[in-house]
Enzyme design. Structure first.
Site, PDB file in Angstrom:
ATOM      1  N   HIS A 299       0.852  -1.187   0.000  1.00  0.00           N
ATOM      2  CA  HIS A 299       0.000   0.000   0.000  1.00  0.00           C
ATOM      3  C   HIS A 299       0.886   1.234   0.000  1.00  0.00           C
ATOM      4  O   HIS A 299       1.943   1.239   0.622  1.00  0.00           O
ATOM      5  CB  HIS A 299      -0.909   0.012   1.239  1.00  0.00           C
ATOM      6  N   ASP A 356      -7.960  -5.348   0.067  1.00  0.00           N
ATOM      7  CA  ASP A 356      -8.462  -6.224  -0.986  1.00  0.00           C
ATOM      8  C   ASP A 356      -8.114  -7.692  -0.764  1.00  0.00           C
ATOM      9  O   ASP A 356      -8.624  -8.557  -1.466  1.00  0.00           O
ATOM     10  CB  ASP A 356      -7.900  -5.781  -2.350  1.00  0.00           C
TER      11      ASP A 356
HETATM   12  N1  CMC Z   1       4.050  -7.700  -4.947  1.00  0.00           N
HETATM   13  C1  CMC Z   1       5.384  -7.697  -5.159  1.00  0.00           C
HETATM   14  N2  CMC Z   1       6.164  -6.611  -5.029  1.00  0.00           N
HETATM   15  C2  CMC Z   1       5.570  -5.476  -4.689  1.00  0.00           C
HETATM   16  C3  CMC Z   1       4.176  -5.388  -4.447  1.00  0.00           C
HETATM   17  C4  CMC Z   1       3.419  -6.569  -4.584  1.00  0.00           C
HETATM   18  N3  CMC Z   1       2.103  -6.560  -4.367  1.00  0.00           N
HETATM   19  N4  CMC Z   1       3.861  -4.127  -4.105  1.00  0.00           N
HETATM   20  C5  CMC Z   1       4.990  -3.422  -4.142  1.00  0.00           C
HETATM   21  N5  CMC Z   1       6.042  -4.240  -4.486  1.00  0.00           N
HETATM   22  C6  CMC Z   1       7.458  -3.867  -4.555  1.00  0.00           C
HETATM   23  C7  CMC Z   1       7.773  -3.091  -5.838  1.00  0.00           C
HETATM   24  O1  CMC Z   1       8.195  -3.956  -6.863  1.00  0.00           O
HETATM   25  C8  CMC Z   1       8.878  -2.179  -5.367  1.00  0.00           C
HETATM   26  O2  CMC Z   1      10.060  -2.946  -5.266  1.00  0.00           O
HETATM   27  P1  CMC Z   1      11.511  -2.256  -5.560  1.00  0.00           P
HETATM   28  O3  CMC Z   1      11.641  -1.187  -4.512  1.00  0.00           O
HETATM   29  O4  CMC Z   1      12.496  -3.364  -5.429  1.00  0.00           O
HETATM   30  O5  CMC Z   1      11.421  -1.701  -6.956  1.00  0.00           O
HETATM   31  C9  CMC Z   1       8.476  -1.821  -3.919  1.00  0.00           C
HETATM   32  O6  CMC Z   1       7.691  -2.948  -3.482  1.00  0.00           O
HETATM   33  C10 CMC Z   1       7.638  -0.538  -3.802  1.00  0.00           C
HETATM   34  O7  CMC Z   1       6.520  -0.648  -4.705  1.00  0.00           O
HETATM   35  P2  CMC Z   1       5.848   0.579  -5.445  1.00  0.00           P
HETATM   36  O8  CMC Z   1       5.107   0.054  -6.626  1.00  0.00           O
HETATM   37  O9  CMC Z   1       6.871   1.643  -5.668  1.00  0.00           O
HETATM   38  O10 CMC Z   1       4.853   1.085  -4.322  1.00  0.00           O
HETATM   39  P3  CMC Z   1       3.623   2.050  -4.556  1.00  0.00           P
HETATM   40  O11 CMC Z   1       3.407   2.760  -3.283  1.00  0.00           O
HETATM   41  O12 CMC Z   1       3.852   2.897  -5.780  1.00  0.00           O
HETATM   42  O13 CMC Z   1       2.430   1.063  -4.925  1.00  0.00           O
HETATM   43  C11 CMC Z   1       0.626  -0.455  -4.685  1.00  0.00           C
HETATM   44  C12 CMC Z   1       1.436   0.665  -4.019  1.00  0.00           C
HETATM   45  C13 CMC Z   1      -0.597  -0.752  -3.838  1.00  0.00           C
HETATM   46  C14 CMC Z   1       0.151   0.035  -6.073  1.00  0.00           C
HETATM   47  C15 CMC Z   1       1.504  -1.717  -4.850  1.00  0.00           C
HETATM   48  O14 CMC Z   1       1.915  -2.181  -3.579  1.00  0.00           O
HETATM   49  C16 CMC Z   1       0.812  -2.835  -5.637  1.00  0.00           C
HETATM   50  O15 CMC Z   1       0.897  -2.857  -6.857  1.00  0.00           O
HETATM   51  N6  CMC Z   1       0.111  -3.789  -4.924  1.00  0.00           N
HETATM   52  C17 CMC Z   1      -0.636  -4.833  -5.599  1.00  0.00           C
HETATM   53  C18 CMC Z   1      -1.987  -4.283  -6.054  1.00  0.00           C
HETATM   54  C19 CMC Z   1      -2.937  -4.073  -4.896  1.00  0.00           C
HETATM   55  O16 CMC Z   1      -3.107  -4.922  -4.049  1.00  0.00           O
HETATM   56  N7  CMC Z   1      -3.611  -2.908  -4.912  1.00  0.00           N
HETATM   57  C20 CMC Z   1      -4.633  -2.572  -3.914  1.00  0.00           C
HETATM   58  C21 CMC Z   1      -4.217  -1.448  -3.029  1.00  0.00           C
HETATM   59  S1  CMC Z   1      -5.262  -1.279  -1.556  1.00  0.00           S
HETATM   60  C22 CMC Z   1      -6.809  -0.846  -2.175  1.00  0.00           C
HETATM   61  C23 CMC Z   1      -6.815   0.495  -2.792  1.00  0.00           C
HETATM   62  O17 CMC Z   1      -6.528   1.488  -2.115  1.00  0.00           O
HETATM   63  O18 CMC Z   1      -7.174   0.570  -3.961  1.00  0.00           O
END
Ligand code: CMC
Length: 421
Positions: A299, A356
Site C-alpha cells: 500500500h 483487498d
Molecule cells: N508484490 C510484489 N512486489 C511489490 C508489491 C506486490 N504486491 N507491491 C509493491 N512491491 C514492490 C515493488 O516492486 C517495489 O520494489 P523495488 O523497490 O524493489 O522496486 C516496492 O515494493 C515498492 O513498490 P511501489 O510500486 O513503488 O509502491 P507504490 O506505493 O507505488 O504502490 C501499490 C502501491 C498498492 C500500487 C503496490 O503495492 C501494488 O501494486 N500492490 C498490488 C496491487 C494491490 O493490491 N492494490 C490494492 C491497493 S489497496 C486498495 C486500494 O486502495 O485501492
C-alpha cells in the site's frame, strides 16, 4: 512552526509550514512558482498534499484510519452505512430522525429512471461491470432535472449506485430486474435487487446484509487515493457530480487500485489450480523480470498493517462460520500471508495484506461473482467520493486542478518535408 527555507541558485525563499490536527507537517508551496519560477516535481504525488481535508485521517506507520475522528474499528462495530454517509458527506453522525430520513430518501431514490434499462441493453453481456457502471453513472444524470451538484444529486448518486450495481448483475445474468423496497436499508436493498424475485416481498438474509454493510463502511473513504483524487480533479472543472463519480469509477477499476480485489481471487484460484505451490508465486512476485505482483499486498500509505485488512480477516472467518461454509481459498490466503510476512523481500519493502486481500473471500462466500468485486468496492466508496467532491467545492481555496510539468521533449524544430521523414 517556523517557515521552510529553500535556496535556488543562491537565493533564499521562505514558505509557510502548515500543521494538521495530528501534527502532520506540510510545506505550503502555493507561491513557489510565482516567487521562484520553479515548480515542485513529484511523480506519483507521494510527497504532495493536494488539499487540506477534514474527512479522513490515516497514519500509515501505525495502521490508523479514522473518519472525521472516529476510529474505523469502532465505526465498523457500532454504525451502519447510512450513518457513515451522513458522517462523511455532512460531517456528523445523524440522530435517529435524520437517520430514518436518510434511509427512506435513499430507498426512494433507488428507484431510477426506466431509461437506464435501455442504456444497459446496449452492452454485450460479456462487458466488464466496471465499464458498465461508469457509463451508466454518466448516463444517469440525463434523467434528472437538477443542477447535477445539489444535495438532491448527492443522495440520487449514492442511491443510484446501489441500483446500478444490482441491475448490472441482473443484466449480465440475463435476469429480470428487481425494484428496490422502501422498507429496506442500503445494504438490504442491494441484496434484494441482486438476488430477489420480481414482484415478491423482500427476503433478505440478515447475516449477509450485516456483512455487506460492514464491507461498505470499511471501503467508504480513504482520503486522497487515486479514485478520490480523480473525482476531485474532474469536479474541479465544475463537471457534475455524476461525471466526476463516473471518472472515479474508471480510476477504481484499475488493478493497482480497486481492481485488485478481483485479481486477488483470481490469483488464489490460480494457486489452487496449480497445486497450491505458494513458493512458486512468491518467487514470481519477487522476480523483477516478471510483471506479476502479489495482489492484495502493499500500500502506498500503510507500511505496517492495513487496519481494514485486520478487521476483514476476522470478518472472513465469521461470515464463513455463520454461513456454514468452508473455503479452501481462505486457507491458501492465510498461508500465503504467513509465507509473505516472513519473507525478507516483503518484510524489507514493508508489504502487508491490504483491504483487498480478504474482502474477495467474503464476497465469494456471499456468492457475489468475481467480476463484480470492484463494483462492491465502488458501492461503499461512493460515499467517500461524494464527500471529497463536496468538500473540494466548498473549500475557500477552490481552484481548478491543473498541475504543471517539467518538459523534457524536443526543443523547437521545423517540420521536415514528408519525403525526408
Ligand atoms: N508484490 C510484489 N512486489 C511489490 C508489491 C506486490 N504486491 N507491491 C509493491 N512491491 C514492490 C515493488 O516492486 C517495489 O520494489 P523495488 O523497490 O524493489 O522496486 C516496492 O515494493 C515498492 O513498490 P511501489 O510500486 O513503488 O509502491 P507504490 O506505493 O507505488 O504502490 C501499490 C502501491 C498498492 C500500487 C503496490 O503495492 C501494488 O501494486 N500492490 C498490488 C496491487 C494491490 O493490491 N492494490 C490494492 C491497493 S489497496 C486498495 C486500494 O486502495 O485501492
Amino acid at each position: 512552526m517556523s517557515d521552510a527555507k529553500l535556496t535556488i541558485n543562491g537565493k533564499d525563499y521562505e514558505f509557510p509550514v502548515v500543521e494538521g490536527t495530528e501534527g502532520e507537517v506540510g510545506i505550503d508551496v502555493a507561491r513557489l512558482r510565482g516567487e521562484t519560477g520553479a515548480v515542485s516535481l513529484d511523480p506519483g504525488y507521494g510527497n504532495t498534499g493536494s488539499c487540506q481535508s477534514a474527512i479522513t485521517y490515516i497514519d500509515g506507520e501505525n495502521g490508523v484510519l479514522r473518519y472525521r475522528g472516529y476510529p474505523i474499528e469502532d465505526l465498523a462495530e457500532k454504525t451502519t452505512f447510512e450513518e457513515i454517509i451522513s458522517l462523511l458527506v455532512w460531517g456528523e453522525l445523524p440522530d435517529e430522525e435524520r437517520l430514518e430520513e436518510l434511509r427512506t430518501t435513499l430507498a426512494e431514490y433507488a428507484v431510477i429512471d426506466e431509461g437506464i434499462k435501455d442504456v444497459l441493453s446496449g452492452f454485450p453481456r460479456t462487458a466488464h461491470p466496471m465499464a458498465m457502471l461508469s457509463a451508466c453513472m454518466s448516463a444517469l444524470e440525463s434523467y434528472y432535472d437538477t443542477s447535477g451538484s445539489s444535495d438532491e444529486d448527492v443522495l440520487r448518486v449514492i442511491a443510484g449506485m446501489n441500483t446500478l450495481a444490482a441491475y448490472i448483475y441482473r443484466y449480465k445474468q440475463g435476469l429480470p430486474y428487481v425494484y428496490p423496497s422502501k422498507d429496506l436499508n442500503y445494504a438490504e436493498n442491494f441484496l434484494h435487487m441482486m438476488y430477489g424475485t420480481p414482484g415478491e416481498d423482500p427476503d433478505v438474509n440478515e447475516v449477509i446484509a450485516e456483512a455487506i454493510d460492514k464491507l461498505l463502511i470499511l471501503h467508504a473513504d480513504h482520503e486522497q487515493n487515486c479514485s478520490a483524487s480523480t473525482t476531485r480533479m474532474v469536479g474541479s472543472a465544475k463537471a457534475t457530480l455524476y461525471a466526476s463519480v463516473a471518472a472515479g469509477v474508471g480510476a477504481l477499476s484499475g488493478p493497482l487500485h480497486g481492481g485488485a480485489n478481483q485479481r486477488v481471487l483470481e490469483m488464489l484460484q490460480s494457486i489452487q489450480d496449480d497445486g497450491g505451490d505458494l513458493e512458486k508465486y512468491i518467487d514470481l512476485a519477487k522476480d523483477k523480470s516478471s510483471e506479476f505482483r502479489l495482489m492484495g499486498f502493499g500500500h502506498r500509505v500503510y507500511k505496517n498493517f492495513d487496519p481494514r485488512a485486520k478487521i476483514l480477516k476476522t470478518s472472513a472467518d465469521d461470515v464463513l462460520a455463520d454461513l456454514g461454509k468452508d473455503d479452501p481459498l481462505l486457507d491458501i490466503a492465510r498461508d500465503l500471508e504467513q509465507v509473505a510476512l516472513e519473507d525478507e523481500f516483503f518484510v524489507k519493502r514493508r508489504l502487508y495484506p491490504n483491504v483487498d486481500f480478504y474482502s474477495g473471500i467474503i464476497y465469494r462466500a456471499l456468492e457475489v461473482p468475481t467480476e463484480m468485486f470492484t463494483v462492491m468496492f465502488a458501492l461503499g466508496r461512493i460515499s467517500g467520493w461524494v464527500a471529497q467532491w463536496k468538500e473540494m467545492l466548498d473549500d475557500p481555496a477552490f481552484r481548478i486542478h491543473r498541475p504543471r510539468q517539467i518538459y523534457i521533449g524536443e526543443g523547437e524544430r521545423e517540420i521536415p518535408p514528408i519525403s525526408e521523414r
